[in-house]
Design a protein around this motif. Structure first.
Motif, PDB file in Angstrom:
ATOM      1  N   ARG A   4       0.837  -1.207   0.000  1.00  0.00           N
ATOM      2  CA  ARG A   4       0.000   0.000   0.000  1.00  0.00           C
ATOM      3  C   ARG A   4       0.874   1.260   0.000  1.00  0.00           C
ATOM      4  O   ARG A   4       0.553   2.229  -0.692  1.00  0.00           O
ATOM      5  CB  ARG A   4      -0.945   0.009   1.198  1.00  0.00           C
ATOM      6  CG  ARG A   4      -2.068  -0.995   1.096  1.00  0.00           C
ATOM      7  CD  ARG A   4      -3.159  -0.816   2.131  1.00  0.00           C
ATOM      8  NE  ARG A   4      -2.732  -0.638   3.512  1.00  0.00           N
ATOM      9  CZ  ARG A   4      -2.397  -1.620   4.346  1.00  0.00           C
ATOM     10  NH1 ARG A   4      -2.434  -2.881   3.930  1.00  0.00           N
ATOM     11  NH2 ARG A   4      -2.040  -1.355   5.585  1.00  0.00           N
TER      12      ARG A   4
ATOM     13  N   ASP B 290       2.058   1.775  -3.486  1.00  0.00           N
ATOM     14  CA  ASP B 290       0.986   2.355  -4.307  1.00  0.00           C
ATOM     15  C   ASP B 290       0.811   3.838  -4.012  1.00  0.00           C
ATOM     16  O   ASP B 290       0.619   4.643  -4.932  1.00  0.00           O
ATOM     17  CB  ASP B 290      -0.332   1.623  -4.059  1.00  0.00           C
ATOM     18  CG  ASP B 290      -0.332   0.199  -4.580  1.00  0.00           C
ATOM     19  OD1 ASP B 290       0.538  -0.145  -5.409  1.00  0.00           O
ATOM     20  OD2 ASP B 290      -1.209  -0.580  -4.142  1.00  0.00           O
ATOM     21  N   ASN B 291       0.888   4.215  -2.728  1.00  0.00           N
ATOM     22  CA  ASN B 291       0.757   5.627  -2.345  1.00  0.00           C
ATOM     23  C   ASN B 291       1.889   6.463  -2.930  1.00  0.00           C
ATOM     24  O   ASN B 291       1.654   7.577  -3.427  1.00  0.00           O
ATOM     25  CB  ASN B 291       0.745   5.783  -0.819  1.00  0.00           C
ATOM     26  CG  ASN B 291      -0.478   5.185  -0.173  1.00  0.00           C
ATOM     27  OD1 ASN B 291      -1.469   4.892  -0.827  1.00  0.00           O
ATOM     28  ND2 ASN B 291      -0.399   4.982   1.130  1.00  0.00           N
TER      29      ASN B 291
END
Length: 115
Positions: A13, A16-17
């Motif tokens: 995550r 992805d950020n």
């Protein structure tokens, strides 16, 4: 206590950020560096690269990092998950010693915008 799988998911995550960020954050994450993230309470280290604004985890190893990565992080699994979920600010965790970040001086200057 966060599991190894939850920590790996948190790193995905985070990747992805970083990949979807813009401005100073995107610029800071555009490094090409080896990376290790030692999860102290699990006795596990994720080893990979920060490249093209993404984190690529290549290995999950038992114990502390075997080799010295260019960017080294160490924290508990719960702190990693809390930071990625926005419940814990990196700067506060780093200032209080809950998170350790080691890197070369130039890399630290570039990474400061991520704090």
């Amino acid at each position: 206590m966060a599991t190894t799988q939850e920590c790996l998911g948190a790193l995905e995550r985070l990747s992805d950020n970083l990949a979807s960020a813009d401005g100073d954050v995107r610029s800071a994450a555009a490094l090409d560096r080896s990376l290790s993230c030692h999860i102290t309470d699990l006795g596990t280290t994720f080893v990979g690269r920060l490249q093209g604004g993404r984190i690529e985890v290549m290995e999950t190893l038992p114990g502390p990092p075997r080799d010295k990565a260019q960017i080294r992080l160490a924290m508990t699994g719960d702190d990693l998950v809390a930071m990625v979920d926005g419940e814990l600010r990196f700067a506060k965790a780093w200032a209080s010693g809950r998170v350790r970040l080691e890197a070369g001086f130039r890399d630290l200057l570039r990474l400061r915008s991520l704090l």
